[in-house]
Every structure is written in C-alpha cells, then in structure tokens.
Write a protein that holds these residues in place. Sequence first.
Motif, PDB file in Angstrom:
ATOM      1  N   GLN A  45       1.025  -0.926   0.075  1.00 14.61           N
ATOM      2  CA  GLN A  45      -0.062  -0.020  -0.112  1.00 14.61           C
ATOM      3  C   GLN A  45       0.829   1.320  -0.045  1.00 14.61           C
ATOM      4  O   GLN A  45       0.693   2.277  -0.605  1.00 14.61           O
ATOM      5  N   CYS A  72       3.899   1.526  -1.174  1.00 19.94           N
ATOM      6  CA  CYS A  72       4.555   1.635  -2.541  1.00 19.94           C
ATOM      7  C   CYS A  72       3.698   2.142  -3.599  1.00 19.94           C
ATOM      8  O   CYS A  72       3.807   3.035  -4.298  1.00 19.94           O
ATOM      9  N   LEU A  73       2.384   1.675  -3.460  1.00 17.55           N
ATOM     10  CA  LEU A  73       1.319   2.371  -4.505  1.00 17.55           C
ATOM     11  C   LEU A  73       1.050   3.596  -4.144  1.00 17.55           C
ATOM     12  O   LEU A  73       0.309   4.349  -5.073  1.00 17.55           O
ATOM     13  N   LYS A 123       8.638   5.166  -2.654  1.00 15.63           N
ATOM     14  CA  LYS A 123       9.477   4.216  -3.734  1.00 15.63           C
ATOM     15  C   LYS A 123      10.261   3.501  -2.703  1.00 15.63           C
ATOM     16  O   LYS A 123      11.018   2.399  -3.073  1.00 15.63           O
ATOM     17  N   TYR A 165       7.960  -4.858  -9.052  1.00 20.27           N
ATOM     18  CA  TYR A 165       7.850  -3.521  -8.718  1.00 20.27           C
ATOM     19  C   TYR A 165       7.049  -2.792  -9.738  1.00 20.27           C
ATOM     20  O   TYR A 165       6.121  -1.860  -9.728  1.00 20.27           O
ATOM     21  N   GLU A 166       7.310  -3.081 -11.024  1.00 22.39           N
ATOM     22  CA  GLU A 166       6.575  -2.180 -12.379  1.00 22.39           C
ATOM     23  C   GLU A 166       5.212  -2.753 -12.498  1.00 22.39           C
ATOM     24  O   GLU A 166       4.363  -2.181 -12.778  1.00 22.39           O
ATOM     25  N   ASN A 167       4.801  -3.870 -11.904  1.00 22.72           N
ATOM     26  CA  ASN A 167       3.530  -4.456 -12.029  1.00 22.72           C
ATOM     27  C   ASN A 167       2.721  -4.600 -10.653  1.00 22.72           C
ATOM     28  O   ASN A 167       1.597  -5.318 -10.621  1.00 22.72           O
ATOM     29  N   LEU A 168       3.153  -3.724  -9.787  1.00 22.12           N
ATOM     30  CA  LEU A 168       2.824  -3.990  -8.360  1.00 22.12           C
ATOM     31  C   LEU A 168       1.335  -3.648  -8.236  1.00 22.12           C
ATOM     32  O   LEU A 168       0.513  -4.075  -7.621  1.00 22.12           O
ATOM     33  N   TRP A 169       0.869  -2.572  -9.320  1.00 24.75           N
ATOM     34  CA  TRP A 169      -0.489  -2.115  -9.260  1.00 24.75           C
ATOM     35  C   TRP A 169      -1.614  -3.446  -9.769  1.00 24.75           C
ATOM     36  O   TRP A 169      -2.754  -3.575  -9.389  1.00 24.75           O
ATOM     37  N   ARG A 170      -0.910  -4.416 -10.474  1.00 23.61           N
ATOM     38  CA  ARG A 170      -2.015  -5.621 -10.816  1.00 23.61           C
ATOM     39  C   ARG A 170      -1.756  -6.858  -9.803  1.00 23.61           C
ATOM     40  O   ARG A 170      -2.571  -7.682  -9.978  1.00 23.61           O
ATOM     41  N   TYR A 171      -0.969  -6.704  -8.588  1.00 22.69           N
ATOM     42  CA  TYR A 171      -1.024  -7.569  -7.559  1.00 22.69           C
ATOM     43  C   TYR A 171      -2.507  -7.531  -6.924  1.00 22.69           C
ATOM     44  O   TYR A 171      -3.253  -6.402  -6.644  1.00 22.69           O
ATOM     45  N   ASN A 172      -3.032  -8.824  -6.583  1.00 29.61           N
ATOM     46  CA  ASN A 172      -4.455  -8.895  -6.157  1.00 29.61           C
ATOM     47  C   ASN A 172      -4.283  -9.323  -4.701  1.00 29.61           C
ATOM     48  O   ASN A 172      -3.709 -10.305  -4.495  1.00 29.61           O
TER      49      ASN A 172
END
Length: 183
Positions: free
Chosen positions: A10, A12-13, A17, A57-64
């Motif tokens: 959370q 990070c999002l 950084k 890191y680059e795809n953290l927004w995709r993590y469920n």
Amino acid sequence: MELQDDMIIQKCLAGDKEAFSLLVDRYKKPVYVFVYRMVRQREEADDLAQETFIKAYENLWRYNPGYKFSTWLFQIAKNLCIDALRRRQPAAAAAAELAGQADPPVSPEREYLREETRREMEAAIDKLPPHQKACLILYHYNGLSYNETAERLGVPLQTVKNHLYRAREKLRQILKAEGGLAS
C-alpha cells in the motif's frame, strides 16, 4: 515491529519508492535460492532474481491482495525461469554446484562417488518439465510443505502432489535408463 506485506505494498502504491526495498530484503534470499535451483547458473540466477523484483515493482498495481504477495512473487520468478530454460540450448547448459552443508572430511573415493551421484541427480532433475522441477525444488530442496509449495506456485494442493509424484517417477525412469542411481 515488522510491517505486513500488504501494508508495504500500500505504501509503494501510494508513492513511497523506498518501501519496496523492505519487500526485496524480505524475499531476496528465498527468491534467489529458488531461481538458482531452477537454472543452476549463478550469473543467470542473479539476473533472474533481480528481474523478478523489477517486474514485481513495475506490475505492483496488478497484484491482487486476495492472495499472498509471496505467491505472486514466486509465480513471476517461476515464469522467468521457464522462459530462460526455454531459450537455453540443452547442450550448452552447464551443471553448477548445489549449495550444501559442510560434512566431515571423507576419503577421496567417497567424495568422488558423492560428487558423481550429485551430478547424475542434477542432470536428471534438469530433464524434468519446468512445473515438476519447480515443485521438486521447493518441496525437497527448500524444505517447504505441500501447502507452502502450492501457495508459492499459486496452484492447488493436489496439483503439487501430482507434480511431485510424476517428477519422482520420471527421475526413477531417467536414472534407470541411464544406469544411474536407480539401477
């Protein structure tokens, strides 16, 4: 007090950084060990482990968040390893040392036999399909339970049991056919 993975994610999002470094510190060793056991080359394992964290890191927004972060992270690592193994030419694959614990001194003859056995086993494991190899490494080498292995790979428990059974059977066949350990 140690922050939970979800709390770090959370942060990070939300734009922190530096928070991701906590996840890297927490998972760098288990990810590296897993990747190394899959590809058996130190430099490639270094690169793939680093690439695992970059992709995460680059795809953290995709993590469920309905799943454990470690499951998602190890799925990324497994996929990168499978891709690397597919790109690799079988004849060019060199066996690397398995990390082991120091034993008391043994005779040169016994050491030779142990090393030969290790090489036979590594060569046989390298012939397994990647999904079976991943299960075998996590369960036997990393010492995870069936449930932990299933969780790390993001597959059902029964799938892990099936992959392990088939991997062991295939290892027996390979070693027997090559006149190795199983004969």
